[in-house]
Design an enzyme around this catalytic site. Sequence first.
Site, PDB file in Angstrom:
ATOM      1  N   GLU A 107       0.617  -1.269  -0.021  1.00  0.00           N
ATOM      2  CA  GLU A 107      -0.077  -0.048   0.109  1.00  0.00           C
ATOM      3  C   GLU A 107       0.604   1.259  -0.192  1.00  0.00           C
ATOM      4  O   GLU A 107       0.280   2.277  -0.475  1.00  0.00           O
ATOM      5  CB  GLU A 107      -1.030  -0.131   1.245  1.00  0.00           C
ATOM      6  CG  GLU A 107      -2.059  -1.080   1.192  1.00  0.00           C
ATOM      7  CD  GLU A 107      -3.138  -0.785   0.053  1.00  0.00           C
ATOM      8  OE1 GLU A 107      -3.200   0.174  -0.440  1.00  0.00           O
ATOM      9  OE2 GLU A 107      -3.926  -1.918   0.016  1.00  0.00           O
ATOM     10  N   SER A 137     -61.112  -8.363  -3.369  1.00  0.00           N
ATOM     11  CA  SER A 137     -62.235  -7.758  -3.061  1.00  0.00           C
ATOM     12  C   SER A 137     -61.530  -6.479  -2.303  1.00  0.00           C
ATOM     13  O   SER A 137     -62.409  -5.410  -1.911  1.00  0.00           O
ATOM     14  CB  SER A 137     -63.393  -8.249  -2.395  1.00  0.00           C
ATOM     15  OG  SER A 137     -63.930  -9.114  -3.104  1.00  0.00           O
TER      16      SER A 137
END
Length: 775
Positions: free
Chosen positions: A106, A388
């Site tokens: 890194e 319904s």
Amino acid sequence: MSQNSPKSRAERRRGRQFTKKKGPFKRILKYLLIFFGLIILFGAGLFTFYASSAPQITRSALSSDNSTKFYDANGHVISRLGSQNRDYVKSKKIPKTLKQAVVSIEDRRFYKHGGVDPIRIMGAAISNVTGSSLGLQGGSTLTQQLVKLSVFSTAASDRTLKRKAQEAWLAIKVERHYSKSQILEFYINKVYMGNGVYGMQTAAEFYYNKTLDHLTLPEFAMLAGMPQSPTLYNPYKYPKYATERRNEVLNAMVKNKVITEQQAQNAKNISVQRNLSKTHAKAKTSEKTSKYIDSYLKQTIEELHDKGYKTNSGLKVYTNLDLNAQKKLYNVANGTSSGIVYPSNRFQLGATLVNPNNGKVLAMQGGRKIKVAFGLNRAVQTGRSSGSTAKPIMDYGPAIQYLKYPTYQPVKDTPYTYAGSDKSVMDFDNKYQGTITMRKALVESRNIPAIRTLENVGVPRATKFLKNLGMSFSKPLELQNGIGLYISSEQLAASYAAFSNGGTYYKPYLIRKVTQVNGVTHKYHSQGKRAMSPATAFMITNMLKGVMTDSNGSGTAAKVSGLFEAGKTGTTQYPDDYINQVPSDSSMDSWFSGFTKNYSLAIWTGYDHQFKANSYISPTETTIAQQIYKSVMSYISQDKPNTDWTKPDDVVATTRGGQTEYYVAGYPGTVADNSSSQTTSGYTVDRGSDSSNTTVTQPRSNESSERSDRTTESSETPTTQEPSGDGSGNDNANSSSASSDSSAGGSSDTSNNTDNNTTPDNNAGTDTNGNQTNP
């Protein structure tokens, strides 16, 4: 003197020529120096300006994990996307080999720079030009990467000059306040390691089921290389890329002279999948909480993405979740303590609980006996017909809103066939009751009066009414949709909530606040809008009470004793071409949607694959949705005010045949007074001037008060139709329509119905596979 003058002039001329020759170079060099000086000054000024507005960075920000945290309505953490049990490891316990691996890959000059590394920046620039990697991760130092993870968003759109300047400035500040050892400690504990894991200590336990101090060189190299691309370097899914990355780390360690070539080669010879763990207990969110919030969390993440957030950027997400209500809903769906008997573990449900006064989604259950996180959340699925439950929001609500129907409006329950077709509509009992009141038709959930009412209202106006309730469809709706809409439990609960609160629609939402890692907070709420008049909301609510209290009501199994509530059932039947493969009284879907002044709860029940063997709902099982509602609503309503709805000033109460009925002031309909009415089956309906309005009620067979309101249609050929369309309706309803007979078979606004009766074969009841259902 005179003899020398020409020479002097020649010399002077040559001198001038020589001077002219050198002049431009000096000026160019001078201008270049000035230009670069200005650039440096401008850059320094811009850097100073950006740095002055850089956010604060604290030790807490540097040391915390970068997972996104989710909170319930009370501010308690309920989940994290990342390791809930992250183990923070101090620097003295981090193995030297891991530190060397991280620094080598890194930031090789980590121990030499002060937060920003000009040499590294130049090296990265050269590698970008030449295409060589040089083992670097761009121009950012390890300290800058830590700052980015701690304070800034990782989104590509945020990689701006301002952000980079602030990142560099904060990196310098971090280096001044913390030692290299501390910085490396922060980094190793913060980085995302894939699979929802943050920090290398937790990653060691996830991937190898070991602590850091027990890892080998190739395992250290594997972990050190993962932060660059945790997904791509996942050794479980992409062993090839993981191997390449691990070997790159080993090469960097050799170049950094912390291991030998032979050590690197020995490590490379070991498979990257060797010693990988098959269990990941440390990385899992607490099962004690996650099993309850599974469905709610899934939808919260969807909503978070819709708002443009990424879940791996250290967010704090504050939801509207009522954890007690959610636990109750989960337990009712999955446990046995509620007394509800489910036919099998395959029997599914989807349910949503909302606050009717602000749209907050309080609880959500997307299934039972199944993990929803990576599958279907049935609470928000829209592939099943609502049966319904559509009648109040598409038929009778619009009838009151636009046609000013009273609750005792005469409607015909007589044979009905869709115009231009031979397809008829049937009621659940295959009987007709002649002319009845709208209240009776809704309470008993009779289909034919609903379709006739919708025909009078007009589909465009009904569609507009639905749009006001947050529902839009990709294709135009039709008359058939009056007894079945393809909507979710979330949509249904939110629409019924508008009845509860007096006519205001609030879009349902789960997230109330999001705080980013830099401290910026965004708050969210639902802006209510008027969806219907208070009169419409009250009159529908009053009729829906009877669904649960009337002896002939379709939802009596849902009634909570003593609670002021209202609701509606919904059931869909198999198509005619399949009904012979299941018992004739079988259903595909069963719904219940009910509400109080405090809550609105909608529930769907059924099977995921209703056309598979033994995947039908029996008559007794249609009440399971009602039982779920009753169990949950009775529990969550215990400590809430139990108040009834108040009649708006523009609604007039009247007594008809012993029943309190209501009408909008100025629109009493066809009923004149008690002397001109006749009573049939406990309902009073005016004969009016037209004898066709006289009630003709056929005897009813004795039925269970808990029977379902099965929605049926007779059809020969199944067709596919998805309800759709945003059509707007005509608000200028003729006031005389309120007194018209809704059973006339035609619309009081024929312009709204001409087109809607020309496509009767496009049955609204189909499933997502194109199979016909009966809405």
